[in-house]
Design an enzyme around this catalytic site. Structure first.
Site, PDB file in Angstrom:
ATOM      1  N   SER A  47      -6.884   5.539   4.308  1.00  0.00           N
ATOM      2  CA  SER A  47      -5.536   6.004   3.935  1.00  0.00           C
ATOM      3  C   SER A  47      -5.667   7.142   2.939  1.00  0.00           C
ATOM      4  O   SER A  47      -6.668   7.237   2.220  1.00  0.00           O
ATOM      5  CB  SER A  47      -4.765   4.858   3.281  1.00  0.00           C
ATOM      6  OG  SER A  47      -3.557   5.333   2.702  1.00  0.00           O
ATOM      7  N   TYR A  92      -3.886  -1.581  -3.685  1.00  0.00           N
ATOM      8  CA  TYR A  92      -3.953  -1.013  -2.330  1.00  0.00           C
ATOM      9  C   TYR A  92      -4.858   0.213  -2.329  1.00  0.00           C
ATOM     10  O   TYR A  92      -5.755   0.334  -1.474  1.00  0.00           O
ATOM     11  CB  TYR A  92      -2.552  -0.648  -1.821  1.00  0.00           C
ATOM     12  CG  TYR A  92      -2.575  -0.090  -0.412  1.00  0.00           C
ATOM     13  CD1 TYR A  92      -2.993  -0.875   0.656  1.00  0.00           C
ATOM     14  CD2 TYR A  92      -2.208   1.231  -0.149  1.00  0.00           C
ATOM     15  CE1 TYR A  92      -3.044  -0.364   1.951  1.00  0.00           C
ATOM     16  CE2 TYR A  92      -2.247   1.750   1.130  1.00  0.00           C
ATOM     17  CZ  TYR A  92      -2.667   0.949   2.185  1.00  0.00           C
ATOM     18  OH  TYR A  92      -2.726   1.464   3.467  1.00  0.00           O
TER      19      TYR A  92
HETATM   20  P1  NDP Z   1       1.377  -2.796  10.755  1.00  0.00           P
HETATM   21  O1  NDP Z   1       1.889  -3.745   9.725  1.00  0.00           O
HETATM   22  O2  NDP Z   1       2.301  -2.356  11.811  1.00  0.00           O
HETATM   23  O3  NDP Z   1       0.064  -3.397  11.432  1.00  0.00           O
HETATM   24  C1  NDP Z   1      -0.898  -4.106  10.699  1.00  0.00           C
HETATM   25  C2  NDP Z   1      -1.779  -4.853  11.676  1.00  0.00           C
HETATM   26  O4  NDP Z   1      -2.840  -5.497  10.949  1.00  0.00           O
HETATM   27  C3  NDP Z   1      -1.034  -5.935  12.419  1.00  0.00           C
HETATM   28  O5  NDP Z   1      -1.468  -5.959  13.750  1.00  0.00           O
HETATM   29  C4  NDP Z   1      -1.445  -7.205  11.701  1.00  0.00           C
HETATM   30  O6  NDP Z   1      -1.455  -8.288  12.636  1.00  0.00           O
HETATM   31  C5  NDP Z   1      -2.880  -6.855  11.315  1.00  0.00           C
HETATM   32  N1  NDP Z   1      -3.393  -7.657  10.213  1.00  0.00           N
HETATM   33  C6  NDP Z   1      -3.005  -7.659   8.925  1.00  0.00           C
HETATM   34  N2  NDP Z   1      -3.722  -8.546   8.219  1.00  0.00           N
HETATM   35  C7  NDP Z   1      -4.592  -9.128   9.103  1.00  0.00           C
HETATM   36  C8  NDP Z   1      -5.581 -10.131   8.999  1.00  0.00           C
HETATM   37  N3  NDP Z   1      -5.832 -10.748   7.840  1.00  0.00           N
HETATM   38  N4  NDP Z   1      -6.298 -10.455  10.103  1.00  0.00           N
HETATM   39  C9  NDP Z   1      -6.042  -9.853  11.276  1.00  0.00           C
HETATM   40  N5  NDP Z   1      -5.101  -8.906  11.448  1.00  0.00           N
HETATM   41  C10 NDP Z   1      -4.389  -8.547  10.369  1.00  0.00           C
HETATM   42  O7  NDP Z   1       0.839  -1.549   9.919  1.00  0.00           O
HETATM   43  P2  NDP Z   1      -0.001  -0.243  10.347  1.00  0.00           P
HETATM   44  O8  NDP Z   1      -0.231  -0.185  11.794  1.00  0.00           O
HETATM   45  O9  NDP Z   1       0.652   0.897   9.667  1.00  0.00           O
HETATM   46  O10 NDP Z   1      -1.365  -0.546   9.567  1.00  0.00           O
HETATM   47  C11 NDP Z   1      -2.640  -0.533  10.188  1.00  0.00           C
HETATM   48  C12 NDP Z   1      -3.655  -0.037   9.181  1.00  0.00           C
HETATM   49  O11 NDP Z   1      -3.336   1.292   8.792  1.00  0.00           O
HETATM   50  C13 NDP Z   1      -3.722  -0.835   7.874  1.00  0.00           C
HETATM   51  O12 NDP Z   1      -5.085  -0.949   7.498  1.00  0.00           O
HETATM   52  C14 NDP Z   1      -2.949   0.045   6.888  1.00  0.00           C
HETATM   53  O13 NDP Z   1      -3.358  -0.162   5.565  1.00  0.00           O
HETATM   54  C15 NDP Z   1      -3.341   1.406   7.397  1.00  0.00           C
HETATM   55  N6  NDP Z   1      -2.480   2.522   7.013  1.00  0.00           N
HETATM   56  C16 NDP Z   1      -1.126   2.499   7.262  1.00  0.00           C
HETATM   57  C17 NDP Z   1      -0.346   3.598   6.913  1.00  0.00           C
HETATM   58  C18 NDP Z   1       1.134   3.623   7.109  1.00  0.00           C
HETATM   59  O14 NDP Z   1       1.831   4.366   6.382  1.00  0.00           O
HETATM   60  N7  NDP Z   1       1.681   2.895   8.066  1.00  0.00           N
HETATM   61  C19 NDP Z   1      -0.952   4.806   6.351  1.00  0.00           C
HETATM   62  C20 NDP Z   1      -2.378   4.706   6.121  1.00  0.00           C
HETATM   63  C21 NDP Z   1      -3.092   3.612   6.469  1.00  0.00           C
HETATM   64  P3  NDP Z   1      -1.027  -9.791  12.360  1.00  0.00           P
HETATM   65  O15 NDP Z   1       0.013  -9.791  11.287  1.00  0.00           O
HETATM   66  O16 NDP Z   1      -0.535 -10.256  13.694  1.00  0.00           O
HETATM   67  O17 NDP Z   1      -2.306 -10.470  11.959  1.00  0.00           O
HETATM   68  C1  8X3 Z   2      -0.302   4.003   3.557  1.00  0.00           C
HETATM   69  C2  8X3 Z   2       0.120   5.346   3.090  1.00  0.00           C
HETATM   70  O1  8X3 Z   2       1.022   6.665   1.109  1.00  0.00           O
HETATM   71  O2  8X3 Z   2       1.922   4.411   1.467  1.00  0.00           O
HETATM   72  O3  8X3 Z   2      -1.675   3.826   3.429  1.00  0.00           O
HETATM   73  O4  8X3 Z   2      -0.283   4.705   0.613  1.00  0.00           O
HETATM   74  S1  8X3 Z   2       0.703   5.266   1.492  1.00  0.00           S
END
Ligand code: NDP
Ligand code: 8X3
Length: 259
Positions: free
Chosen positions: A145, A158
């Site tokens: 991120s 985070y």
């Molecule tokens: P979502 O919440 O839409 O997806 C998160 C996914 O991670 C879900 O499928 C959830 O599945 C899974 N997950 C969370 N915890 C666990 C666990 N303990 N075991 C297995 N699966 C897990 O968010 P995003 O798609 O946005 O996030 C995906 C990744 O991208 C994360 O690492 C997030 O930090 C990162 N990210 C997101 C950004 C954003 O602004 N959206 C920007 C930068 C990075 P379930 O709950 O079914 O287990």
């Molecule tokens: C998610 C993006 O800007 O909320 O990783 O940290 S931010």
């Protein structure tokens, strides 16, 4: 664009929503065999059905909690019983919990973020590597991120967990040098998925406000960067991609249109 992924085996963690689900769908478009994990199996079933409709060579699902070593090992044992190889590993599972400053932070939130965003990557990678090492040309992409590069107020744990992801990616890249396996990190800025709803504990109005007046990245935008990186030739390693929406110049510098 050449399709180097057809018939390959890709394992995606956190495939039940957001980036993970969309990456699975885009891999499906390229005829990939999919191994999909997350905690919500009903959602995984739905994603797998969509992937099969879109042309996945196969789509297999299994419950996975990356915060639990036994669950990770059971998941990878299942993967091993399904296929003898993994060509692409997408360590995506994770998220943010809370926006409190350190003085008001909660142990549970901090622990959850480190468990999934940092330790989860270590656990999954350790378990999957034996399925990848015999097949040079494979690739591991970890989802970091902008928060792992730039700290911001209310994001201490985070940001630290994503900075840990960045270090883990660099160590792994060094450790696998000479094996023919590639390692990279995809670091998005704000993207509209379930991320903010999870971070803000289900408060949909507050989550919507995060994206007010902005066209944020979509899950599809990020999945495109992931799939493009995975589809490079075996001698090309995309070490890192920082991808943000045009309106975001830094975590705290977002231009919002009025109205
Ligand atoms: P979502 O919440 O839409 O997806 C998160 C996914 O991670 C879900 O499928 C959830 O599945 C899974 N997950 C969370 N915890 C666990 C666990 N303990 N075991 C297995 N699966 C897990 O968010 P995003 O798609 O946005 O996030 C995906 C990744 O991208 C994360 O690492 C997030 O930090 C990162 N990210 C997101 C950004 C954003 O602004 N959206 C920007 C930068 C990075 P379930 O709950 O079914 O287990
Ligand atoms: C998610 C993006 O800007 O909320 O990783 O940290 S931010």
């Amino acid at each position: 664009m050449s399709n180097r992924l057809k018939g390959k085996w890709a394992l995606v963690t956190g495939a039940s929503s957001g980036f993970g689900a969309e990456t699975a769908r885009q891999f499906a478009d390229m005829g990939v065999n999919l191994l999909l994990g997350a905690r919500r199996e009903d959602r995984l079933k739905q994603v797998a059905a969509e992937c099969l409709e879109r042309g996945a060579a196969s789509a297999h699902i299994h419950k996975l909690d990356v915060a639990d070593t036994a669950s990770v090992n059971a998941f990878v044992g299942w993967a091993k019983a399904t296929t003898c190889r993994v060509d692409v590993l997408i360590n995506n599972a994770g998220g943010a919990h809370g926006v409190e400053r350190i003085e008001d932070g909660r142990d549970g939130d901090w622990e959850t973020m480190f468990q999934s965003n940092a330790l989860g990557i270590l656990r999954v990678t350790r378990a999957v590597l034996p399925l990848m090492k015999p097949h040079p040309g494979g690739i591991i992409l970890n989802i970091g991120s902008i928060a792992g590069r730039v700290a911001y107020e209310g994001g201490s744990a985070y940001c630290a967990s994503k900075a840990a992801e960045r270090s883990i990616t660099k160590s792994l890249r060094l450790e696998l040098n000479g094996t023919g396996l590639r390692v990279g990190t995809i670091d998005p800025g704000m993207a509209e998925t379930e991320f903010s709803v999870v971070r803000l504990k289900g408060d949909r109005a507050k989550a919507d406000a995060v994206y007010k007046g902005v066209t944020p990245l979509s899950a599809g935008d990020v999945a495109e960067a992931i799939v493009w990186s995975a589809n490079r030739p075996a001698h090309v390693c995309i070490d890192e991609i920082l991808i943000m929406c045009t309106a975001q110049a830094a975590p705290y510098k977002v231009h919002r249109s009025e109205g």
